[in-house]
Design an enzyme around this catalytic site. Structure first.
Site, short mmCIF file in Angstrom:
data_model
loop_
_atom_site.label_atom_id
_atom_site.label_comp_id
_atom_site.label_asym_id
_atom_site.label_seq_id
_atom_site.Cartn_x
_atom_site.Cartn_y
_atom_site.Cartn_z
N TYR A 52 45.53 45.25 129.99
CA TYR A 52 45.86 45.77 128.52
C TYR A 52 46.72 46.44 128.23
O TYR A 52 48.45 46.47 128.09
CB TYR A 52 45.36 47.75 129.16
CG TYR A 52 43.49 48.03 128.24
CD1 TYR A 52 43.59 48.68 126.59
CD2 TYR A 52 43.19 47.96 129.07
CE1 TYR A 52 42.78 48.82 126.45
CE2 TYR A 52 41.56 48.38 128.20
CZ TYR A 52 41.63 48.67 127.16
OH TYR A 52 40.37 49.38 126.64
N GLU A 54 48.35 48.23 125.16
CA GLU A 54 48.09 48.73 123.79
C GLU A 54 49.46 49.06 123.16
O GLU A 54 50.31 49.46 124.01
CB GLU A 54 47.50 50.38 123.08
CG GLU A 54 46.13 50.35 123.82
CD GLU A 54 45.31 51.48 123.57
OE1 GLU A 54 46.14 52.93 123.69
OE2 GLU A 54 43.63 51.98 123.38
N ASP A 198 41.80 36.29 101.13
CA ASP A 198 41.28 36.19 102.95
C ASP A 198 40.28 35.07 102.65
O ASP A 198 39.81 34.13 101.88
CB ASP A 198 39.92 36.84 102.05
CG ASP A 198 39.30 36.39 103.52
OD1 ASP A 198 39.48 35.80 104.76
OD2 ASP A 198 37.95 37.48 103.98
N THR A 224 40.40 34.88 109.85
CA THR A 224 40.41 33.89 110.42
C THR A 224 41.12 33.44 111.68
O THR A 224 41.76 32.96 111.03
CB THR A 224 38.60 33.71 110.80
OG1 THR A 224 38.14 32.57 110.36
CG2 THR A 224 37.77 34.73 110.46
N LYS A 227 38.47 29.17 112.45
CA LYS A 227 37.32 28.38 111.69
C LYS A 227 37.67 26.87 111.57
O LYS A 227 38.45 26.00 112.14
CB LYS A 227 37.07 28.35 110.42
CG LYS A 227 36.15 29.77 110.82
CD LYS A 227 35.86 31.19 108.86
CE LYS A 227 35.38 32.04 109.67
NZ LYS A 227 34.67 32.69 108.53
N ARG A 233 38.65 32.60 118.91
CA ARG A 233 37.77 33.69 117.97
C ARG A 233 38.52 34.84 117.37
O ARG A 233 38.93 35.05 118.53
CB ARG A 233 36.43 34.31 118.39
CG ARG A 233 35.43 33.28 118.16
CD ARG A 233 34.94 32.84 117.35
NE ARG A 233 34.40 34.05 116.52
CZ ARG A 233 32.56 33.40 116.02
NH1 ARG A 233 32.54 31.79 116.77
NH2 ARG A 233 32.32 33.91 115.62
C1 LIG Z 1 34.38 34.76 108.43
C2 LIG Z 1 34.36 35.02 107.45
C3 LIG Z 1 35.23 36.21 108.00
C4 LIG Z 1 35.03 37.15 109.13
O1 LIG Z 1 35.27 36.47 110.23
P1 LIG Z 1 34.72 37.22 111.34
O2 LIG Z 1 35.71 36.62 111.73
O3 LIG Z 1 32.69 36.06 111.16
O4 LIG Z 1 34.13 38.65 111.51
C5 LIG Z 1 35.66 37.10 106.62
N1 LIG Z 1 35.68 36.77 105.52
C6 LIG Z 1 35.98 35.40 105.15
C7 LIG Z 1 36.05 34.58 103.59
C8 LIG Z 1 35.02 34.64 106.43
O5 LIG Z 1 34.99 33.53 105.44
#
Ligand SMILES: *Cc1c(COP(=O)(O)O)cnc(C)c1O
Length: 430
Positions: A52, A54, A198, A224, A227, A233
């Site tokens: 933990y 925090e 994003d 993220t 990807k 993750r």
């Molecule tokens: C995949 C994605 C997210 C969310 O990611 P998670 O890890 O699934 O919560 C946010 N924004 C965009 C543009 C995405 O493609």
């Protein structure tokens, strides 16, 4: 570790084994998915899951942070280096939570956010009706041009002037073309809005220098880590120095408790892997594969949104084929080709039964597939589309896909040369 699992929980062990076999024996083309290296996998399943932490390095609320402080500092330094950012936060549990954190850092409930509409390729968290982001904030959405499938900066500017949002969101989840983040920044500036970008899908391409980076043009960049970036993750925020304290506060204590230190450890590993020439080659091949696949699909008469792709992703508009997305996706899945059905711009069908299919090349490129294999995959997809109700044809493709997969085994043990550069923590700090 797996043998311990086999001994203590044979049921779950068997299910993991089956999932491994499924991933090995299928062409995984969901564009948000990938295969992580063994080093990332090991870090994810490490002792750090027991801790933990925090707070932030040097400012924790629990003791015993001798190692975690160093690990998180390494992750932060690596993130700042490869994204060329003033400040990073690697604690968001996922991309969705990272986005909420970006809004939370900059604006108040009831303020207006303006992002791309879901059916145009935006993400739920960009203010979709079904997302909490549209309950907390007043959400307005812009669309792509339904004819061209492209972002239209005149429309975005008009909407920004009309709605005067506090935040303009750039970035997409299903958009096959390059995004001009500098134009978003100009529009945001002109209406006094913050710019949140994003790059969840394309962060690996950004790191490799194959797509414009929003870091110089956005107040906060969200991504993220799992990807195209090919880590575990997780989520991450990058920002200019002036927003650093607000971003950190928004994530903890603003909306999360203890960070997932095992994930942060694995993020650190993935960031080192991404900081290599091999990763740049990988990212280049992702794009080469996507553009070859797009070309071949168009030769077979598939209609692609925007007539092609600049990135890792292809959006097929199936309306001219007379097949709905779900039916095609399910038939492909029976043939071991894994994709997802998706809305397409101008699609008035419901998101549960839309007219599009979304595919991408990050995972198959990790397996080492190249242009030649893209030609095969396009032919497989066309054969399924033309024989959508013929199980015998689907079974035949299934066998051919399995054969192709056996030639490109999942690199379960692949370690990128970059990961060797990681110094053990005992050697000191960064
Ligand atoms: C995949 C994605 C997210 C969310 O990611 P998670 O890890 O699934 O919560 C946010 N924004 C965009 C543009 C995405 O493609």
């Amino acid at each position: 570790m797996l043998s311990a699992l086999e001994q203590y929980d044979p049921q779950i062990y068997e299910l993991i084994r089956q999932e491994m076999a499924r991933q090995n024996g299928s062409i995984r083309m969901i564009p948000s998915e990938n295969y992580v290296s063994q080093a990332v996998m090991l870090a994810t399943g490490s002792w750090l899951t027991n801790k933990y932490s925090e707070g932030y390095p040097g400012k924790r609320y629990y003791e015993g942070q001798q190692v975690t402080d160093l690990i998180e500092s390494v992750a932060l330094e690596r993130a700042k280096k490869i994204f060329k950012a003033d400040h990073a936060n690697v604690q968001p549990y996922s991309g969705s939570v990272a986005n909420l954190g970006a809004y939370n850092a900059l604006i108040n409930p009831g303020d207006t956010i303006m992002g791309l509409e879901l059916s145009s390729g935006g993400h739920l968290t960009h203010g979709s009706k079904s997302s909490i982001t549209s309950k907390i904030f007043n959400a307005v959405n812009y669309s792509v041009n339904p004819e061209t499938g492209m972002l239209d900066f005149n429309v975005i500017e008009e909407m920004a002037k009309k709605h005067k949002p506090q935040i303009i969101i750039s970035g997409t989840t299903a958009y096959p073309r390059k995004i001009e983040f500098d134009k978003f920044e100009q529009i945001a500036k002109s209406v006094g809005a913050y710019h949140v970008s994003d790059i969840a899908h394309i962060s690996g391409l950004v790191v490799a220098g194959l797509h414009q980076s929003p870091v110089p043009y956005a107040d906060i960049v969200s991504t993220t880590t799992h990807k195209t970036l090919r880590g575990p993750r997780g989520g991450m925020l990058l920002c200019k120095a002036e927003h650093a304290a607000k971003v950190d506060k928004a994530i903890f204590p603003g909306q999360q408790g203890g960070p997932h230190m095992h994930t942060i450890t694995a993020i650190a590993v993935a960031l080192a892997e991404a900081d290599t020439l091999e990763f740049i080659e990988y990212a280049k091949q992702i794009i080469k594969n996507a553009s070859r696949l797009a070309e071949k699909l168009m030769e077979y008469g598939f209609k692609l949104v925007s007539n092609g792709t600049d990135n890792h992703l292809i959006l097929i508009d199936l309306r001219n084929k007379g097949i709905v997305g779900k039916k095609f996706a399910k038939a492909l899945d029976r043939a071991r080709i894994v994709s997802n059905f998706n809305t397409v711009p101008g699609d008035d069908a419901s998101p549960f039964n839309p007219n599009g299919l979304r595919i991408g090349t990050p995972a198959i490129t990790t397996r080492g597939m190249k242009e030649e294999q893209m030609d095969k995959i396009a032919e497989f997809m066309n054969r399924i589309a033309e024989n959508i109700d013929k199980e015998s044809v689907i079974e035949q493709v299934n066998r051919e896909v399995l054969l192709l997969c056996s030639e490109f085994p999942v690199p379960a043990h692949f370690t990128m040369p970059g990961s060797k550069k990681i110094r053990p923590i005992s050697e000191g700090t960064l």
